[in-house]
Design an enzyme around this catalytic site. Sequence first.
Site, short mmCIF file in Angstrom:
data_model
loop_
_atom_site.label_atom_id
_atom_site.label_comp_id
_atom_site.label_asym_id
_atom_site.label_seq_id
_atom_site.Cartn_x
_atom_site.Cartn_y
_atom_site.Cartn_z
N GLU A 115 26.42 8.94 12.16
CA GLU A 115 26.36 10.39 12.31
C GLU A 115 24.90 10.82 12.31
OE1 GLU A 115 26.53 13.99 13.06
OE2 GLU A 115 28.51 13.03 12.94
N GLY A 141 31.50 16.11 9.57
CA GLY A 141 32.58 17.06 9.81
C GLY A 141 32.60 17.64 11.20
N GLY A 142 31.49 17.52 11.93
CA GLY A 142 31.46 17.96 13.32
C GLY A 142 31.55 19.46 13.48
N THR A 143 31.94 19.87 14.68
CA THR A 143 31.98 21.29 15.03
C THR A 143 32.89 22.09 14.12
OG1 THR A 143 31.45 20.84 17.35
CG2 THR A 143 32.55 22.92 16.86
N CYS A 144 34.11 21.62 13.90
CA CYS A 144 35.09 22.39 13.15
C CYS A 144 34.57 22.78 11.78
CB CYS A 144 36.39 21.60 13.02
SG CYS A 144 37.65 22.45 12.05
N HIS A 198 64.77 36.87 7.73
CA HIS A 198 64.37 38.27 7.90
C HIS A 198 63.68 38.74 6.62
CE1 HIS A 198 64.65 42.50 9.08
NE2 HIS A 198 65.02 42.74 7.82
#
Length: 460
Positions: free
Chosen positions: A34, A39-42, A442
């Site tokens: 890395e 964790g990247g973009t998210c 409902h």
Amino acid sequence: MSTRFDAIIIGAGQAGPSLADRLTKAGMTVALVERNLFGGTCVNTGCIPTKTLVASARVAHLARRAEEFGVMLDGPVRVDMARVKARMDAVSGRSRENVEKWLRGMTGCTVLQGHARFESPNTLRVGDEVLTAERIFINVGGRAAVPDMPGVRDVPFLTNSTILDLGTLPRHLVVIGGSYIGLEYAQMYRRFGSAVTVVEKGPRLIGREDQDVSDAVKDILEKEGVRVRLDAECIRFAPHPDGVAVGVTCASGEEPEVVASHVLLAVGRRPNTDDLGLDKAGVETDARGTITVDDQLRTSAPGVWAMGDCNGRGAFTHTSYNDFEIVAANVLDDDPRRVSDRIPAYGLFIDPPLGRVGMTDDAVRKSGRRALVGMRPMTRVGRAVEKGEAQGFMKIVVDADSREILGAAILGPGGDEAIHSVVDMMYAKAPYPTLQRAVHIHPTVSELIPTLLGELKPLR
């Protein structure tokens, strides 16, 4: 001298860590590389920080509406952007730290921080280290595209990443691009208190959606005070004493430009593949740099796979994770899962949100199918009315002959959750009467989905 592993994963985004977990549990030695944030973009610039901001903006919006619900607040609602940012940073930071801790504590996984570049199909260099493996998995994600629009390099601008660094409120935020990322930022900053203008080159917002969805989203935003400029065929930029002058039209008789204190470019994304040495590995890409993959995410180079945003097969967190599942199933489980088995589903996280699955009405018409459609405005959905959020609508389209569910859109409170009632039925390949006869709870939004299916009319 090189270090040999059973597998190398480039990138710690959504797919990479989960794949490392599966591979190491299968007894493989794995190197995960890395070069930036775990964790990247998210985790860092996408879902987690932006939805944290959306949550803060929603609280501000509801506080301003408190009297509608009989709740009296003293004084005007104030938004402390420094505290909003601090909350966002804390939520995102914890997620990032958890991903890194998971990887570093994973038995059989070696974590390297640096920039990986191919030297051959099975060899990577990371700084001074050379790594080899029979299996290499690319999970490098993407970044904001910056198109060559007139004057764009002469003015300061923000992207979906750099806007997260703001700790103050823009006086006037001009958002270039009327699609998912741009609209989420437009609404949240309007709710924080900025003047906001959305500039879209096309004739309507979110052009991939049906006209009725685009119109309803525009109406929601405009009622909150977001200005929308469509058909902006002359987008251009120039420095201005008050910030940036954004040209939006060449036509006479219309306001030719808007003066922004801040400009956000939200006009698409591009893959992070231009500096990986893919040519040395024989990995083919298209003109945009998107890695070409087959239905099981194999690249043109034997032993090399591509997952997530860089392969152009989804560009969502959930599709990236599904990419991991497809790769793991094929590599480890002798289970021939395929990308083409995936049903398109996604959300637009304005408030109220849009949940979408399957084909749009326009796509169904173009397919030539004989189809039926059911539609109901949120003004006729009790749960939405009770919450004071009766904007939007819900609709579902089915094949009149096979009774297959073809697609659905729910724009309204909980639409991003309610849509999964349809998603699951589509994966089960159940005919629409199965869902029509279901008894839902409902009062909910989901309970009206069976009702829609009892009111189907020919799709015109």
